[in-house]
Design an enzyme around this catalytic site. Structure first.
Site, PDB file in Angstrom:
ATOM      1  N   ASP A   9       0.877  -1.181   0.000  1.00 59.44           N
ATOM      2  CA  ASP A   9       0.000   0.000   0.000  1.00 59.44           C
ATOM      3  C   ASP A   9       0.910   1.225   0.000  1.00 59.44           C
ATOM      4  O   ASP A   9       2.128   1.116   0.175  1.00 59.44           O
ATOM      5  CB  ASP A   9      -0.891  -0.016   1.255  1.00 59.44           C
ATOM      6  CG  ASP A   9      -1.799   1.216   1.339  1.00 59.44           C
ATOM      7  OD1 ASP A   9      -2.384   1.596   0.305  1.00 59.44           O
ATOM      8  OD2 ASP A   9      -1.914   1.814   2.429  1.00 59.44           O
ATOM      9  N   SER A  10       0.303   2.395  -0.158  1.00 58.47           N
ATOM     10  CA  SER A  10       1.088   3.634  -0.092  1.00 58.47           C
ATOM     11  C   SER A  10       1.617   3.881   1.324  1.00 58.47           C
ATOM     12  O   SER A  10       2.533   4.684   1.510  1.00 58.47           O
ATOM     13  CB  SER A  10       0.223   4.821  -0.518  1.00 58.47           C
ATOM     14  OG  SER A  10      -0.869   4.962   0.376  1.00 58.47           O
ATOM     15  N   CYS A  72      -4.515  -1.641  -1.673  1.00 61.09           N
ATOM     16  CA  CYS A  72      -4.711  -0.212  -1.909  1.00 61.09           C
ATOM     17  C   CYS A  72      -5.674  -0.072  -3.082  1.00 61.09           C
ATOM     18  O   CYS A  72      -5.400  -0.569  -4.177  1.00 61.09           O
ATOM     19  CB  CYS A  72      -3.356   0.412  -2.252  1.00 61.09           C
ATOM     20  SG  CYS A  72      -3.447   2.138  -2.744  1.00 61.09           S
ATOM     21  N   GLU A 150      -1.832   8.400   8.351  1.00 59.47           N
ATOM     22  CA  GLU A 150      -0.376   8.158   8.398  1.00 59.47           C
ATOM     23  C   GLU A 150       0.246   8.806   9.636  1.00 59.47           C
ATOM     24  O   GLU A 150       1.240   8.318  10.158  1.00 59.47           O
ATOM     25  CB  GLU A 150       0.290   8.722   7.139  1.00 59.47           C
ATOM     26  CG  GLU A 150       0.031   7.908   5.881  1.00 59.47           C
ATOM     27  CD  GLU A 150       0.628   6.504   5.918  1.00 59.47           C
ATOM     28  OE1 GLU A 150       1.775   6.358   6.363  1.00 59.47           O
ATOM     29  OE2 GLU A 150      -0.065   5.557   5.511  1.00 59.47           O
ATOM     30  N   CYS A 182     -11.076   3.081   0.549  1.00 57.19           N
ATOM     31  CA  CYS A 182      -9.638   3.314   0.721  1.00 57.19           C
ATOM     32  C   CYS A 182      -9.235   2.539   1.971  1.00 57.19           C
ATOM     33  O   CYS A 182      -9.925   2.610   3.002  1.00 57.19           O
ATOM     34  CB  CYS A 182      -9.354   4.805   0.905  1.00 57.19           C
ATOM     35  SG  CYS A 182      -7.655   5.164   1.430  1.00 57.19           S
ATOM     36  N   HIS A 184      -7.037   2.993   4.081  1.00 58.98           N
ATOM     37  CA  HIS A 184      -6.708   3.794   5.267  1.00 58.98           C
ATOM     38  C   HIS A 184      -7.963   4.112   6.106  1.00 58.98           C
ATOM     39  O   HIS A 184      -7.846   4.411   7.294  1.00 58.98           O
ATOM     40  CB  HIS A 184      -6.077   5.135   4.869  1.00 58.98           C
ATOM     41  CG  HIS A 184      -4.624   5.057   4.495  1.00 58.98           C
ATOM     42  ND1 HIS A 184      -4.201   4.567   3.290  1.00 58.98           N
ATOM     43  CD2 HIS A 184      -3.508   5.429   5.169  1.00 58.98           C
ATOM     44  CE1 HIS A 184      -2.866   4.647   3.231  1.00 58.98           C
ATOM     45  NE2 HIS A 184      -2.428   5.163   4.367  1.00 58.98           N
TER      46      HIS A 184
HETATM   47  N1  DGL Z   1      -4.773   3.021   1.046  1.00 59.70           N
HETATM   48  C1  DGL Z   1      -4.837   3.662  -0.249  1.00 59.70           C
HETATM   49  C2  DGL Z   1      -6.145   3.271  -0.937  1.00 59.70           C
HETATM   50  O1  DGL Z   1      -6.739   2.267  -0.577  1.00 59.70           O
HETATM   51  C3  DGL Z   1      -4.565   5.103  -0.036  1.00 59.70           C
HETATM   52  C4  DGL Z   1      -4.296   5.892  -1.241  1.00 59.70           C
HETATM   53  C5  DGL Z   1      -3.417   7.089  -1.021  1.00 59.70           C
HETATM   54  O2  DGL Z   1      -2.257   6.896  -0.692  1.00 59.70           O
HETATM   55  O3  DGL Z   1      -3.910   8.186  -1.274  1.00 59.70           O
HETATM   56  O4  DGL Z   1      -6.597   3.901  -1.858  1.00 59.70           O
END
Ligand code: DGL
Length: 267
Positions: A9-10, A72, A150, A182, A184
């Protein structure tokens, strides 16, 4: 097979999926890669996300991952087609769970909270056309939420204000389902619940994704049957501390939550 499942993931968001995967598949070794140095992905150009995804998949394959979870929604929207075309390893991707929301909505109005990149993806639009033609879908980009997650500020004043701003119009329109698009966003569930009360059902697709991982491992005969204790490794292109702390906290919280099978998969 004793090689690990790879997740990426990011940032820490995909740990909400990783946690579900570990619960469903306690015998499996895992590797989690957080691309913190390039977070957030949400407003990045698809080409950049594809390049980062390939870089990370190369890394995970060097560690012999037998299946890779693109944990993600934004990276799935931008890169999953390229990844599947380029690599032989099986992939599991993420998409907003609009289907169960549309099927179960009584009011006929559902809200979707996701990044801008996810809303632009082919998969999202195909899902809407296929399963949500008869409902009103309120799309809300969750600008700013990834950065707060984050930073560990999921129950801060700023988070509560943003969530109120994003969810209140859905409630005003009569939405009875909220789809978290998302990975997050499940970290904001306590703050979200205080806004929605019992007026909305909130859908996090992680349990359905974990089931899909288990299905694919079984189908490809890749399950770890060695009896070794599961190992979980974490890597980051940026600061690894937050990733480790979040994973530890999630691991500890697992023993306090329900076990897989106690609830519906949602899809
Ligand atoms: N967890 C990512 C998602 O599901 C986050 C994306 C981001 O970094 O903006 O889209």
């Amino acid at each position: 097979m004793t090689t690990p499942i790879g997740f990426f993931d990011s940032g820490v968001g995909g740990l909400s999926v990783w946690r579900e995967g570990v619960q469903w598949l306690p015998a499996e070794h895992t590797i989690y890669y957080a691309d913190n140095a390039y977070c957030p992905y949400g407003a990045k150009a698809p080409d950049e996300i594809i390049a980062r995804s390939m870089h990370i998949v190369d890394f995970l394959l060097k560690h012999e991952c037998k299946l890779i979870v693109v944990a993600c929604n934004t990276a799935t929207a931008a890169a999953i087609d390229c990844l599947r075309a380029r690599y032989a390893v099986p992939f599991v991707g993420m998409g907003p769970a609009v289907k169960p929301a549309a099927q179960h909505s009584v009011s006929g109005v559902v809200g979707v909270l996701a990044t801008r990149g996810t809303f632009k993806g082919r998969f999202y639009h195909e899902t809407l056309a296929q399963f949500a033609a008869d409902v009103q879908v309120i799309e809300q980009p969750g600008d700013g939420l990834v950065e707060l997650a984050e930073a560990g500020l999921t129950d801060s004043d700023e988070a509560r204000a943003l969530l109120q701003q994003y969810i209140q119009p859905m409630l005003d329109a009569g939405a009875d389902y909220l789809v978290l698009g998302c990975t997050h966003y499940p970290f904001f569930l306590p703050a979200i619940a205080r806004i929605t009360g019992d007026r909305m059902t909130v859908i996090d697709p992680a349990p359905a994704v974990a089931q899909r991982i288990k299905f694919l491992l079984t189908q490809h005969n890749l399950l770890n049957t060695s009896g070794d204790e599961a190992r979980h490794e974490f890597f980051s292109s940026g600061d690894l501390k937050m990733v480790r702390e979040t994973a530890k906290w999630l691991m500890e919280s697992m023993s306090r939550t329900e076990k897989p099978g106690d609830r519906d998969s949602m899809s």
